[in-house]
Design a protein around this motif. Structure first.
Motif, PDB file in Angstrom:
ATOM      1  N   GLU A 160      80.855  31.433 -39.125  1.00  0.00           N
ATOM      2  CA  GLU A 160      79.993  30.765 -40.104  1.00  0.00           C
ATOM      3  C   GLU A 160      79.433  29.470 -39.545  1.00  0.00           C
ATOM      4  O   GLU A 160      80.125  28.734 -38.848  1.00  0.00           O
ATOM      5  CB  GLU A 160      80.804  30.470 -41.373  1.00  0.00           C
ATOM      6  N   GLN A 161      78.161  29.205 -39.844  1.00  0.00           N
ATOM      7  CA  GLN A 161      77.550  27.921 -39.510  1.00  0.00           C
ATOM      8  C   GLN A 161      77.197  27.234 -40.810  1.00  0.00           C
ATOM      9  O   GLN A 161      76.621  27.855 -41.705  1.00  0.00           O
ATOM     10  CB  GLN A 161      76.300  28.105 -38.646  1.00  0.00           C
ATOM     11  N   ARG A 162      77.543  25.941 -40.911  1.00  0.00           N
ATOM     12  CA  ARG A 162      77.297  25.246 -42.177  1.00  0.00           C
ATOM     13  C   ARG A 162      77.002  23.768 -41.942  1.00  0.00           C
ATOM     14  O   ARG A 162      77.314  23.210 -40.885  1.00  0.00           O
ATOM     15  CB  ARG A 162      78.484  25.400 -43.124  1.00  0.00           C
ATOM     16  N   TYR A 163      76.378  23.156 -42.954  1.00  0.00           N
ATOM     17  CA  TYR A 163      76.124  21.721 -42.944  1.00  0.00           C
ATOM     18  C   TYR A 163      77.356  20.978 -43.443  1.00  0.00           C
ATOM     19  O   TYR A 163      78.035  21.416 -44.375  1.00  0.00           O
ATOM     20  CB  TYR A 163      74.968  21.367 -43.879  1.00  0.00           C
ATOM     21  N   ILE A 164      77.630  19.813 -42.840  1.00  0.00           N
ATOM     22  CA  ILE A 164      78.647  18.881 -43.344  1.00  0.00           C
ATOM     23  C   ILE A 164      78.045  17.482 -43.244  1.00  0.00           C
ATOM     24  O   ILE A 164      77.322  17.169 -42.279  1.00  0.00           O
ATOM     25  CB  ILE A 164      79.951  18.967 -42.528  1.00  0.00           C
ATOM     26  N   ARG A 165      78.333  16.650 -44.220  1.00  0.00           N
ATOM     27  CA  ARG A 165      77.777  15.293 -44.217  1.00  0.00           C
ATOM     28  C   ARG A 165      78.252  14.501 -43.012  1.00  0.00           C
ATOM     29  O   ARG A 165      79.402  14.613 -42.586  1.00  0.00           O
ATOM     30  CB  ARG A 165      78.166  14.569 -45.502  1.00  0.00           C
ATOM     31  N   GLY A 166      77.354  13.690 -42.458  1.00  0.00           N
ATOM     32  CA  GLY A 166      77.658  12.937 -41.246  1.00  0.00           C
ATOM     33  C   GLY A 166      78.719  11.880 -41.427  1.00  0.00           C
ATOM     34  O   GLY A 166      79.334  11.429 -40.464  1.00  0.00           O
ATOM     35  N   GLU A 167      78.972  11.442 -42.699  1.00  0.00           N
ATOM     36  CA  GLU A 167      79.986  10.395 -42.936  1.00  0.00           C
ATOM     37  C   GLU A 167      81.399  10.954 -42.942  1.00  0.00           C
ATOM     38  O   GLU A 167      82.365  10.208 -43.087  1.00  0.00           O
ATOM     39  CB  GLU A 167      79.746   9.686 -44.275  1.00  0.00           C
ATOM     40  N   CYS A 168      81.549  12.260 -42.834  1.00  0.00           N
ATOM     41  CA  CYS A 168      82.876  12.870 -42.812  1.00  0.00           C
ATOM     42  C   CYS A 168      83.540  12.653 -41.453  1.00  0.00           C
ATOM     43  O   CYS A 168      82.864  12.546 -40.429  1.00  0.00           O
ATOM     44  CB  CYS A 168      82.778  14.369 -43.110  1.00  0.00           C
ATOM     45  N   MET A 169      84.861  12.607 -41.470  1.00  0.00           N
ATOM     46  CA  MET A 169      85.621  12.389 -40.239  1.00  0.00           C
ATOM     47  C   MET A 169      86.017  13.711 -39.603  1.00  0.00           C
ATOM     48  O   MET A 169      86.158  14.741 -40.276  1.00  0.00           O
ATOM     49  CB  MET A 169      86.895  11.594 -40.542  1.00  0.00           C
ATOM     50  N   GLY A 170      86.211  13.669 -38.299  1.00  0.00           N
ATOM     51  CA  GLY A 170      86.742  14.796 -37.552  1.00  0.00           C
ATOM     52  C   GLY A 170      87.546  14.268 -36.382  1.00  0.00           C
ATOM     53  O   GLY A 170      87.334  13.140 -35.925  1.00  0.00           O
ATOM     54  N   THR A 171      88.485  15.054 -35.895  1.00  0.00           N
ATOM     55  CA  THR A 171      89.319  14.655 -34.762  1.00  0.00           C
ATOM     56  C   THR A 171      88.946  15.491 -33.549  1.00  0.00           C
ATOM     57  O   THR A 171      88.818  16.720 -33.651  1.00  0.00           O
ATOM     58  CB  THR A 171      90.814  14.856 -35.087  1.00  0.00           C
ATOM     59  N   GLY A 229      92.471  13.768 -29.773  1.00  0.00           N
ATOM     60  CA  GLY A 229      93.316  12.937 -30.613  1.00  0.00           C
ATOM     61  C   GLY A 229      92.575  11.800 -31.284  1.00  0.00           C
ATOM     62  O   GLY A 229      93.039  11.272 -32.293  1.00  0.00           O
ATOM     63  N   ASN A 230      91.426  11.402 -30.727  1.00  0.00           N
ATOM     64  CA  ASN A 230      90.636  10.338 -31.339  1.00  0.00           C
ATOM     65  C   ASN A 230      89.824  10.897 -32.502  1.00  0.00           C
ATOM     66  O   ASN A 230      89.287  12.002 -32.425  1.00  0.00           O
ATOM     67  CB  ASN A 230      89.690   9.694 -30.318  1.00  0.00           C
ATOM     68  N   ALA A 231      89.734  10.114 -33.594  1.00  0.00           N
ATOM     69  CA  ALA A 231      88.999  10.558 -34.784  1.00  0.00           C
ATOM     70  C   ALA A 231      87.799   9.646 -35.004  1.00  0.00           C
ATOM     71  O   ALA A 231      87.889   8.425 -34.818  1.00  0.00           O
ATOM     72  CB  ALA A 231      89.913  10.539 -36.004  1.00  0.00           C
ATOM     73  N   MET A 232      86.676  10.248 -35.400  1.00  0.00           N
ATOM     74  CA  MET A 232      85.456   9.465 -35.649  1.00  0.00           C
ATOM     75  C   MET A 232      84.560  10.192 -36.640  1.00  0.00           C
ATOM     76  O   MET A 232      84.839  11.325 -37.034  1.00  0.00           O
ATOM     77  CB  MET A 232      84.713   9.221 -34.338  1.00  0.00           C
ATOM     78  N   LEU A 233      83.483   9.521 -37.029  1.00  0.00           N
ATOM     79  CA  LEU A 233      82.510  10.138 -37.920  1.00  0.00           C
ATOM     80  C   LEU A 233      81.803  11.272 -37.183  1.00  0.00           C
ATOM     81  O   LEU A 233      81.491  11.167 -35.995  1.00  0.00           O
ATOM     82  CB  LEU A 233      81.482   9.114 -38.390  1.00  0.00           C
ATOM     83  N   LEU A 234      81.520  12.350 -37.897  1.00  0.00           N
ATOM     84  CA  LEU A 234      80.850  13.499 -37.274  1.00  0.00           C
ATOM     85  C   LEU A 234      79.461  13.119 -36.791  1.00  0.00           C
ATOM     86  O   LEU A 234      78.967  13.653 -35.797  1.00  0.00           O
ATOM     87  CB  LEU A 234      80.756  14.658 -38.272  1.00  0.00           C
ATOM     88  N   SER A 235      78.809  12.168 -37.483  1.00  0.00           N
ATOM     89  CA  SER A 235      77.455  11.763 -37.085  1.00  0.00           C
ATOM     90  C   SER A 235      77.441  11.070 -35.732  1.00  0.00           C
ATOM     91  O   SER A 235      76.395  10.996 -35.078  1.00  0.00           O
ATOM     92  CB  SER A 235      76.853  10.826 -38.141  1.00  0.00           C
ATOM     93  N   GLN A 236      78.605  10.554 -35.286  1.00  0.00           N
ATOM     94  CA  GLN A 236      78.684   9.843 -34.007  1.00  0.00           C
ATOM     95  C   GLN A 236      79.173  10.736 -32.869  1.00  0.00           C
ATOM     96  O   GLN A 236      79.193  10.302 -31.714  1.00  0.00           O
ATOM     97  CB  GLN A 236      79.630   8.640 -34.144  1.00  0.00           C
TER      98      GLN A 236
END
Length: 278
Positions: free
Chosen positions: A180-191, A127-134
């Motif tokens: 599929e494996q892919r790159y996503i920018r680290g500044e994007c959010m994920g939950t 349930g917590n959301a943060m930057l993917l880079s973290q």
């Protein structure tokens, strides 16, 4: 949520398997976060059918869901878990400490009374959301952005998730459900966590009418039509439709690759079509 089987008191009940919704909110949705939804019947502004197979269905209200999760470092409490007719996943009504309320996609193992928070770096808890880079490598997450600030686009359907498998050059590497494996920018959010209602795919609606309630009309197979109506039509007796399956307008279908986006080809490390390792 578990599955619910019904006794065969009628032909429609025989084989009926639905998701048990006893733990969901019984009342109406939050009025300030809903809007009336008009049906199109698959027709455009000229009245022409542009999307086949759409028609009827139960009246629905659209629920505004917060896919961006950019309300940083303000803790919220899950007030209730609700059914949403517009999506396969359940949604959660969250009340933040500053009094604001919002709907979010309900993750698995998140219940009424739980605390959720979004931020640059927060606890790795469903349930917590943060930057993917973290996020730590190996984290299961959903509602993943493809562009910073645009809102989640990947893994929003019931039971879906992506796994963060590595980092490289300010980007993260994620593995999707398709393989599929892919790159996503680290500044994007994920939950953190997987989306709720994983048993959605195991339902059996039991009768055609229940599918009509969802607004889906039956589609006639191409091989059952006349040659004037479909490329697969006609022929003496029953035919298979030919060697290459096509749409009514002659475009290849059923697995034919149509992706043509050179700008994002470099973001895909491993295609979902690549043969899986055993």
């Amino acid at each position: 949520m578990a599955l619910k089987n019904y006794k065969p008191t009628s032909p429609a009940r025989r084989g009926l398997v639905l998701v048990d919704k006893t733990g969901l909110w019984k009342g109406k949705p939050e009025k300030s976060l809903t809007e009336g939804k008009r049906k199109t019947g698959g027709r455009n502004n000229k009245g022409h059918v542009t999307s086949r197979g759409i028609g009827g269905g139960h009246k629905q209200k659209y629920r505004y869901v917060d896919f961006k999760r950019r309300k940083w470092d303000v803790e919220g409490t899950v007030e209730r878990i609700e059914y949403d007719p517009n999506r396969t996943a359940f949604i959660a009504l969250v009340k933040y400490d500053d009094g604001e309320i919002a709907y979010i996609l309900a993750p698995q193992r998140v219940a009424e009374g739980d605390k959720v928070v979004a931020g640059e770096k927060v606890d790795v808890k469903p349930g917590n959301a943060m930057l993917l880079s973290q996020m730590p490598v190996g984290t299961i997450c959903h509602n993943v952005e493809m562009k910073p600030g645009k809102g989640g686009q990947i893994a929003r359907s019931a039971g879906t998730y992506v796994q963060l498998v590595g980092r490289d050059r300010g980007m993260v590497i994620v593995r999707l459900n398709s393989g599929e494996q892919r790159y996503i920018r680290g500044e994007c959010m994920g939950t953190v966590g997987a989306v709720s209602n994983p048993d959605n795919q195991n339902q059996n609606f039991g009768k055609a009418g229940r599918t009509r309630w969802k607004g889906r009309k039956p589609l006639t197979r191409g091989v059952a039509k006349n040659p004037v109506d479909h490329p697969h039509g006609g022929g003496e007796g029953r035919t298979s439709g030919g060697r290459h399956p096509v749409t009514p307008w002659g475009k290849p279908t059923k697995g034919a690759r149509t992706r043509k986006n050179k700008q994002t080809d470099k973001m895909i490390i491993r295609s979902r079509h690549a043969k899986k390792k055993r």
